[in-house]
Design an enzyme around this catalytic site. Structure first.
Site, short mmCIF file in Angstrom:
data_model
loop_
_atom_site.label_atom_id
_atom_site.label_comp_id
_atom_site.label_asym_id
_atom_site.label_seq_id
_atom_site.Cartn_x
_atom_site.Cartn_y
_atom_site.Cartn_z
N ASP A 190 -25.86 -25.00 8.91
CA ASP A 190 -24.61 -24.73 8.88
C ASP A 190 -23.83 -25.52 9.98
O ASP A 190 -24.26 -25.74 11.15
CB ASP A 190 -24.13 -23.34 9.24
CG ASP A 190 -22.92 -22.95 8.47
OD1 ASP A 190 -21.90 -23.29 8.88
OD2 ASP A 190 -22.68 -22.08 7.50
N THR A 248 -27.64 -20.89 -5.85
CA THR A 248 -26.80 -19.76 -6.75
C THR A 248 -25.25 -20.32 -6.07
O THR A 248 -24.39 -19.29 -6.17
CB THR A 248 -27.09 -18.47 -6.27
OG1 THR A 248 -27.09 -18.46 -4.58
CG2 THR A 248 -28.60 -17.91 -6.61
N ARG A 250 -22.91 -23.93 -6.22
CA ARG A 250 -22.26 -24.57 -7.30
C ARG A 250 -23.43 -25.94 -7.63
O ARG A 250 -23.97 -26.42 -6.86
CB ARG A 250 -20.95 -25.29 -6.49
CG ARG A 250 -19.96 -24.18 -6.50
CD ARG A 250 -19.40 -23.88 -7.90
NE ARG A 250 -18.19 -22.93 -7.54
CZ ARG A 250 -18.33 -21.57 -7.70
NH1 ARG A 250 -19.54 -21.07 -7.66
NH2 ARG A 250 -17.23 -20.71 -7.38
N GLU A 279 -22.24 -27.04 -16.33
CA GLU A 279 -22.29 -25.86 -16.87
C GLU A 279 -21.00 -25.26 -17.49
O GLU A 279 -21.00 -24.46 -18.54
CB GLU A 279 -22.53 -24.47 -15.67
CG GLU A 279 -21.19 -24.61 -14.81
CD GLU A 279 -21.57 -23.16 -13.70
OE1 GLU A 279 -22.53 -23.41 -13.18
OE2 GLU A 279 -20.61 -22.34 -13.64
P1 NAD Z 1 -18.29 -18.65 3.02
O1 NAD Z 1 -17.16 -19.64 2.96
O2 NAD Z 1 -18.57 -17.40 3.13
O3 NAD Z 1 -19.58 -19.65 3.42
C1 NAD Z 1 -19.91 -21.16 3.44
C2 NAD Z 1 -20.78 -21.52 4.46
O4 NAD Z 1 -20.93 -22.76 4.32
C3 NAD Z 1 -19.80 -21.49 5.69
O5 NAD Z 1 -20.58 -20.73 6.95
C4 NAD Z 1 -19.58 -22.95 6.11
O6 NAD Z 1 -19.61 -23.48 7.54
C5 NAD Z 1 -20.91 -23.55 5.34
N1 NAD Z 1 -20.65 -24.96 5.10
C6 NAD Z 1 -19.66 -25.92 5.02
N2 NAD Z 1 -19.88 -27.05 4.80
C7 NAD Z 1 -21.36 -27.07 4.82
C8 NAD Z 1 -22.46 -28.20 4.80
N3 NAD Z 1 -21.70 -29.29 4.80
N4 NAD Z 1 -23.33 -27.95 5.24
C9 NAD Z 1 -23.82 -26.58 5.39
N5 NAD Z 1 -23.03 -25.53 5.46
C10 NAD Z 1 -21.81 -25.54 5.35
O7 NAD Z 1 -18.61 -18.83 1.14
P2 NAD Z 1 -19.52 -17.55 0.62
O8 NAD Z 1 -18.90 -16.37 0.09
O9 NAD Z 1 -20.72 -17.41 1.46
O10 NAD Z 1 -19.94 -18.56 -0.83
C11 NAD Z 1 -20.85 -19.78 -0.80
C12 NAD Z 1 -20.72 -20.49 -2.09
O11 NAD Z 1 -21.44 -19.64 -2.97
C13 NAD Z 1 -19.32 -20.26 -2.69
O12 NAD Z 1 -18.57 -21.63 -2.10
C14 NAD Z 1 -19.26 -20.57 -4.06
O13 NAD Z 1 -19.50 -21.73 -4.60
C15 NAD Z 1 -20.70 -19.84 -4.30
N6 NAD Z 1 -20.56 -18.62 -5.32
C16 NAD Z 1 -21.53 -18.43 -6.12
C17 NAD Z 1 -21.39 -17.11 -6.99
C18 NAD Z 1 -22.34 -16.99 -8.09
O14 NAD Z 1 -21.85 -16.33 -9.10
N7 NAD Z 1 -23.30 -17.55 -8.39
C19 NAD Z 1 -20.47 -16.17 -6.50
C20 NAD Z 1 -19.69 -16.50 -5.39
C21 NAD Z 1 -19.72 -17.77 -4.75
#
Ligand code: NAD
Length: 346
Positions: A190, A248, A250, A279
């Protein structure tokens, strides 16, 4: 009910609505939770997604509420603006489908639900891992057909396995805690290492080193220009041969064609997807009697070591309740001129 158009159901039971909200891409479960937690607005449900073809439907509304596969690009934003839309609320965390900069230029705030039950998605990621590994979906079908053989059902212990967690925000953190319970070793990547996870024994490394070392790689970072096709021909070569990849987050974090090649060569041993780059043309709908035109997903479905679910990570009762309550809190904050704490920013 004010209208019975199959794609349009208006909730007119609310006496003193403050905002007229067009809610797109809805199913019965969305209506159920949004009606239950409505704080006094007039809600109109559209089965259709919001995109350039449907933006004209927003005339007469104050706000739009959208989900993961609605498309709000510049053309859609201009149409919304012309129709008097003052607010966009996303009933999800990710906002890669909205041109936030263009919305800012038009003075239309974009609000989202940044964190709703991260455990819901983290637990679904673990469900994909357990099913792919222990093949419970195959065992279920076998036993129902009177086949009690164990041939080809062998899995591996998760205890002591090395898992790469890419992105340790809300969901990645919840996922790490689940992995700890299984006795996995966790190496994360991260931009901002999480101190709480470090104190729990999670180590952080470069993306390359994290991918190289892992038995299982799970993606939990957002989709940004910098993360699009993070998993591609080059990064797949770094994987341990036969590793498992779970997404899970995007769909476009993965180059699907490259992953198919890696599955065919055996470089990738297992693939679990809850999201898929194309999707929006498929997920949430029933095509069981149609010929599916997307050759990439049909190829993926044909592999015995691939498991696909159609973006259901968020789909728990707890998460649906939090999505609805936060969405209405966002709308009320806008109406009451309060600070917009859940604004999507880039
Ligand atoms: P969040 O913002 O809490 O966490 C995202 C993390 O990714 C942060 O810690 C950020 O620093 C890190 N990050 C940013 N750029 C990065 C990179 N280049 N390399 C590695 N890490 C990086 O978000 P979250 O609530 O944990 O959600 C994460 C993702 O899950 C969302 O962006 C969304 O696309 C996806 N999501 C999917 C579902 C589903 O139903 N499958 C539901 C909710 C969210």
């Amino acid at each position: 009910m004010a209208s019975h158009h199959p794609s349009l159901i208006t909730n007119s039971a609310i006496p003193q609505a403050t905002m007229k909200i067009a809610i797109f891409s809805t199913y019965q479960y969305d209506e159920q939770f949004f009606n239950r937690f409505n704080t006094g607005h007039t809600l109109t449900y559209f089965v259709l997604p919001l995109n350039e073809q449907t933006a004209s439907l927003t005339k007469g509304f104050d706000a739009v509420c959208i989900f993961v596969n609605d498309i709000v690009n510049t053309a859609v934003l201009n149409a919304l603006h012309a129709n008097g839309i003052k607010l966009i609320v996303l009933r999800c965390a990710g906002f890669n489908n909205v041109d936030v900069k263009a919305a800012d230029d038009l003075n239309i705030p974009v609000l989202r639900v940044p964190s709703y039950s991260p455990e819901a998605i983290a637990e679904h990621a673990m469900a994909l891992i357990l099913t792919l590994n222990r093949k419970t979906h195959k065992a279920y079908n076998r036993v129902r057909e009177g086949n009690f053989s164990l041939e080809k059902l062998m899995g591996f212990n998760l205890h002591n396995r090395k898992v790469a967690v890419i992105g340790t925000g809300n969901i990645g953190k919840a996922f790490c805690k689940i992995l700890k319970g299984f006795g996995c070793r966790i190496n994360a990547y991260d931009l901002y290492p999480n101190q709480e996870l470090i104190s729990l024994g999670v180590t952080y490394d470069t993306l390359e080193a994290t991918l190289q070392d892992a038995d299982i790689i799970s993606l939990h970072c957002p989709l940004l220009d910098s993360t699009r096709h993070l998993i591609n021909e080059q990064t797949l070569k770094l994987f341990k041969r036969g590793a498992m990849l779970i997404n899970t987050s995007r769909g476009a974090l993965i180059n699907t064609a490259d992953v198919i090649k890696a599955l065919k060569s055996g470089q990738l041993g297992y693939l679990g997807l809850d999201v898929y780059e194309q999707e929006s043309k498929l997920f949430f709908r029933d095509y069981s009697e149609d010929v599916i035109q997307d050759d990439l997903i049909t190829r993926l479905i044909s592999f015995p070591n691939v498991l696909i679910t159609s973006h259901q990570g968020f789909f728990t009762a707890e998460a649906m309740e939090q999505i609805a309550t936060t969405t209405f809190a966002n709308i009320d904050a806008f109406v009451e001129g309060k600070a917009l704490v859940n604004r999507a920013t880039i």
